[in-house]
Design an enzyme around this catalytic site. Structure first.
Site, PDB file in Angstrom:
ATOM      1  CG  ASP A   1      -1.035   2.529  -3.952  1.00  0.00           C
ATOM      2  OD1 ASP A   1      -2.127   2.672  -3.397  1.00  0.00           O
ATOM      3  OD2 ASP A   1      -0.199   3.436  -4.091  1.00  0.00           O
TER       4      ASP A   1
ATOM      5  CG  PHE B   1      -2.134  -0.865   1.001  1.00  0.00           C
ATOM      6  CD1 PHE B   1      -3.321  -0.299   0.579  1.00  0.00           C
ATOM      7  CD2 PHE B   1      -2.061  -2.235   1.155  1.00  0.00           C
ATOM      8  CE1 PHE B   1      -4.421  -1.092   0.333  1.00  0.00           C
ATOM      9  CE2 PHE B   1      -3.158  -3.043   0.922  1.00  0.00           C
ATOM     10  CZ  PHE B   1      -4.342  -2.470   0.509  1.00  0.00           C
ATOM     11  CB  CYS B   2      -0.189   4.743  -0.703  1.00  0.00           C
ATOM     12  SG  CYS B   2       0.325   6.430  -0.318  1.00  0.00           S
ATOM     13  N   PRO B   3       2.654   4.317   1.129  1.00  0.00           N
ATOM     14  CG  PRO B   3       4.400   5.422   2.220  1.00  0.00           C
ATOM     15  CD  PRO B   3       3.162   4.598   2.482  1.00  0.00           C
ATOM     16  N   GLY B   4       4.256   2.299   0.112  1.00  0.00           N
ATOM     17  CA  GLY B   4       5.182   1.178  -0.019  1.00  0.00           C
ATOM     18  C   GLY B   4       5.922   1.066  -1.347  1.00  0.00           C
TER      19      GLY B   4
END
Lengths: 137, 82
Positions: B46, B19-22
């Site tokens: 994402d 997920f953001c910011p992954g």
């Protein structure tokens, strides 16, 4: 010299802590150096022995079960993991608030190792005063 | 031959499911370890990453090779310029 961002984490609810740690990541991605000052309820969550955090702000009341099971199911990293990742990628410094730590009898060694020091507000403001971005979350 | 098919990635970062910011953070990590001239490709499910990563690549002075919709995920390809 890199631009600076200074962020105060005050709320201890997961929604605010996640937003804060994601914004830290965004600042790092933009090449900023980030100072994070952790106080009050956020500092309580920064303790090594803090119980699993399942708290949401007032707007999330009643949504806890749904949100936390979705987060588990979709393997959303915790706010601490997100903050740690940001610190691996960029220049992030996390400080505990000395006033609240003293009040609650929290010592530096009680806090997550990512907290590099426990400092007073004046020292933090001194770091923050020439920042491009300051946030209180 | 389409442009994207002529570019071979030196490293693929499979951040699907992250997920953001992954995905962006994983790309930046890989970028720091890469050598100038190397091509990095990140896979992401994402939707924010598509824009975020493209903007970061351009802003950091690197070359955005392209953003591709790969049927269920996005592939963002960059070349490290500096």
């Amino acid at each position: 010299m890199a631009e600076k961002a200074s962020i105060v984490l005050e709320s201890g609810t997961v929604d605010k802590l996640m937003a804060g740690s994601i914004i830290v990541s965004g600042a790092v991605a933009n090449g900023m150096d980030v100072n994070v000052f952790v106080t009050f309820w956020a500092l309580m969550e920064m303790r090594k022995n803090a119980p699993e955090n399942t708290k949401l702000g007032p707007e999330g009341k009643g949504m806890e079960k749904q949100l936390f099971s979705l987060m588990k199911e979709k393997k959303v990293p915790s706010w601490k993991e997100t903050l740690k990742q940001a610190a691996e990628v960029g220049n992030v410094h996390v400080y505990g608030c000395a006033m609240f730590a003293d009040l609650m009898g929290i010592r530096k060694e009680d806090l997550d190792p990512m907290v590099e020091d426990v400092i007073g507000v004046s020292q933090f403001v001194d770091m923050a005063k020439d920042s491009k971005m300051t946030l209180f979350i | 031959m389409a442009v994207e098919e002529s570019v071979k990635a030196d490293k693929i970062i499979d951040a699907r499911g992250s997920f953001c910011p992954g995905p962006l953070m994983e790309l930046i990590k890989a970028y720091k370890q890469a050598k100038v001239g190397e091509v990095l490709s990140v896979y992401s499910t994402d939707s924010g990453t598509k824009k975020d990563a493209a903007a970061w690549i351009s802003k950091s002075g690197n070359e955005l090779v392209g953003v591709f919709d790969r049927n269920g995920y996005y592939e963002i390809i960059m070349r490290k310029v500096k």
